[in-house]
Design a protein around this motif. Structure first.
Motif, PDB file in Angstrom:
ATOM      1  N   ASN A 124     -14.571   5.990  -0.339  1.00 57.22           N
ATOM      2  CA  ASN A 124     -14.698   5.010  -1.425  1.00 57.22           C
ATOM      3  C   ASN A 124     -13.914   5.370  -2.682  1.00 57.22           C
ATOM      4  OD1 ASN A 124     -16.434   3.255  -0.005  1.00 57.22           O
ATOM      5  ND2 ASN A 124     -18.206   4.521  -0.530  1.00 57.22           N
ATOM      6  N   SER A 125     -13.029   6.358  -2.600  1.00 55.03           N
ATOM      7  CA  SER A 125     -12.226   6.692  -3.771  1.00 55.03           C
ATOM      8  C   SER A 125     -11.284   5.551  -4.146  1.00 55.03           C
ATOM      9  CB  SER A 125     -11.412   7.966  -3.516  1.00 55.03           C
ATOM     10  OG  SER A 125     -12.257   9.086  -3.436  1.00 55.03           O
ATOM     11  N   LEU A 126     -10.859   4.788  -3.149  1.00 52.92           N
ATOM     12  CA  LEU A 126      -9.956   3.676  -3.441  1.00 52.92           C
ATOM     13  C   LEU A 126     -10.673   2.609  -4.264  1.00 52.92           C
ATOM     14  CD1 LEU A 126      -7.023   2.938  -2.895  1.00 52.92           C
ATOM     15  CD2 LEU A 126      -7.795   1.543  -0.980  1.00 52.92           C
ATOM     16  N   ASN A 127     -11.942   2.386  -3.960  1.00 53.95           N
ATOM     17  CA  ASN A 127     -12.720   1.445  -4.767  1.00 53.95           C
ATOM     18  C   ASN A 127     -12.887   1.969  -6.191  1.00 53.95           C
ATOM     19  OD1 ASN A 127     -13.066  -0.359  -2.659  1.00 53.95           O
ATOM     20  ND2 ASN A 127     -14.957   0.609  -1.950  1.00 53.95           N
ATOM     21  N   ASN A 128     -13.083   3.278  -6.311  1.00 49.95           N
ATOM     22  CA  ASN A 128     -13.177   3.873  -7.648  1.00 49.95           C
ATOM     23  C   ASN A 128     -11.861   3.721  -8.402  1.00 49.95           C
ATOM     24  OD1 ASN A 128     -15.791   4.686  -7.059  1.00 49.95           O
ATOM     25  ND2 ASN A 128     -15.159   6.723  -6.362  1.00 49.95           N
ATOM     26  N   PHE A 129     -10.765   3.855  -7.666  1.00 49.72           N
ATOM     27  CA  PHE A 129      -9.452   3.674  -8.280  1.00 49.72           C
ATOM     28  C   PHE A 129      -9.286   2.248  -8.800  1.00 49.72           C
ATOM     29  CE2 PHE A 129      -4.919   2.447  -7.576  1.00 49.72           C
ATOM     30  CZ  PHE A 129      -4.393   3.153  -8.648  1.00 49.72           C
ATOM     31  N   LEU A 130      -9.729   1.286  -8.016  1.00 49.03           N
ATOM     32  CA  LEU A 130      -9.663  -0.111  -8.454  1.00 49.03           C
ATOM     33  C   LEU A 130     -10.476  -0.319  -9.725  1.00 49.03           C
ATOM     34  CD1 LEU A 130      -8.883  -3.066  -8.089  1.00 49.03           C
ATOM     35  CD2 LEU A 130     -10.803  -3.307  -6.497  1.00 49.03           C
TER      36      LEU A 130
END
Length: 281
Positions: A124-130
């Motif tokens: 879920n790091s990509l969601n955090n990046f978003l």
């Protein structure tokens, strides 16, 4: 008694005459006999004059001291106000600089570096990046007071870069949705084909006509030989490659603009602090 005679004529009139005769009268009456001489009179007037000068000097000293005290109080009050404003100003600029660093890390994808890109996707790091992209973009939109200068240029460039990343995410969402639908349709057709008589016939024909070492390709029969739809993993890889490709186009210029903006904001802070302690205005 002998009086002192001083020749001091003014417009033909001798002003010492009254003093001269005041000490010469001897009427026989004690009331009219002078009990002081001319030296005593001069001493008296000298004392009075000295007292007046002393009082004037004392008053002048008091006035000057009060003025100095008022100026000192004003200076101390201004220093306290300036110190308090400096603390608030440093907190403000520390927050601004932190935002600038955060924006740069997001725009240059530094927050996605370190562990593998695909690993970040699945934790879920990509969601955090978003979320970071959206936070930075929201902050930049709130800086309506920045109307010119290097910081304005940096903010505008950052907004363009962040908007580009957001469009990539929007496109990624559409591609993932399409891939999921394609995969679902693919699996349905695959199951239907495997449960149909054609599947058995095709396998028998393949075994009879093809060498034994050639694997039976069922996609050729139910999917027109197109193969499986693009996987989610491959879509994320494409997304990663596109982000890196875009970053390569603006990385150097953006980094240079970032460094200029940092120096500009630091100089701006120092100039404002200097103006806080300029009490000559």
């Amino acid at each position: 008694m002998v009086g002192v005679y001083c020749c001091n004529n003014y417009n033909g009139y001798n002003h010492t005459i009254p003093y001269k005769y005041a000490f010469k009268v001897n009427s026989g009456y004690d009331l009219l006999i002078a009990e002081w001489d001319s030296g005593d009179a001069l001493t008296f007037y000298g004392t009075v004059l000295g007292s007046i000068v002393t009082v004037i000097g004392l008053i002048t000293t008091i006035i000057f001291t009060n003025k100095q005290n008022r100026q000192s109080e004003i200076f101390q009050r201004n220093m306290i106000i300036a110190d308090n404003k400096k603390v608030l100003l440093e907190e403000k600029y520390e927050n601004i600089l932190n935002w600038i660093y955060n924006i740069k890390e997001v725009v240059l994808l530094e927050v996605l570096e370190g562990e593998g890109f695909l690993d970040k996707i699945f934790n879920n790091s990509l969601n955090n990046f978003l979320e970071k992209v959206l936070e930075c973009y929201k902050y930049l939109n709130s800086q309506v007071d920045v109307k010119e200068g290097i910081d304005k240029e940096f903010y505008d460039e950052s907004k363009d870069r962040l908007m580009g990343i957001l469009y990539k995410f929007k496109d990624l969402s559409c591609r993932i949705e399409k891939a999921e639908n394609d995969m679902e349709e693919y699996q349905e057709r695959k199951e239907q084909y495997r449960s149909s008589p054609d599947y058995i016939n095709d396998k028998i024909n393949h075994a009879m006509k093809q060498p034994s070492n050639r694997k039976f390709d069922e996609n050729k029969f139910f999917n027109e030989g197109k193969g499986e739809p693009k996987s989610i993993k491959n879509i994320y890889k494409e997304f990663r490659d596109e982000l890196k490709q875009d970053k390569g186009k603006y990385n150097d210029n953006y980094t240079l603009l970032f460094n200029k903006c940092i120096e500009y904001k630091k100089d701006e802070k120092l100039k404002i602090i200097e103006s806080l302690y300029d009490f000559s205005k």
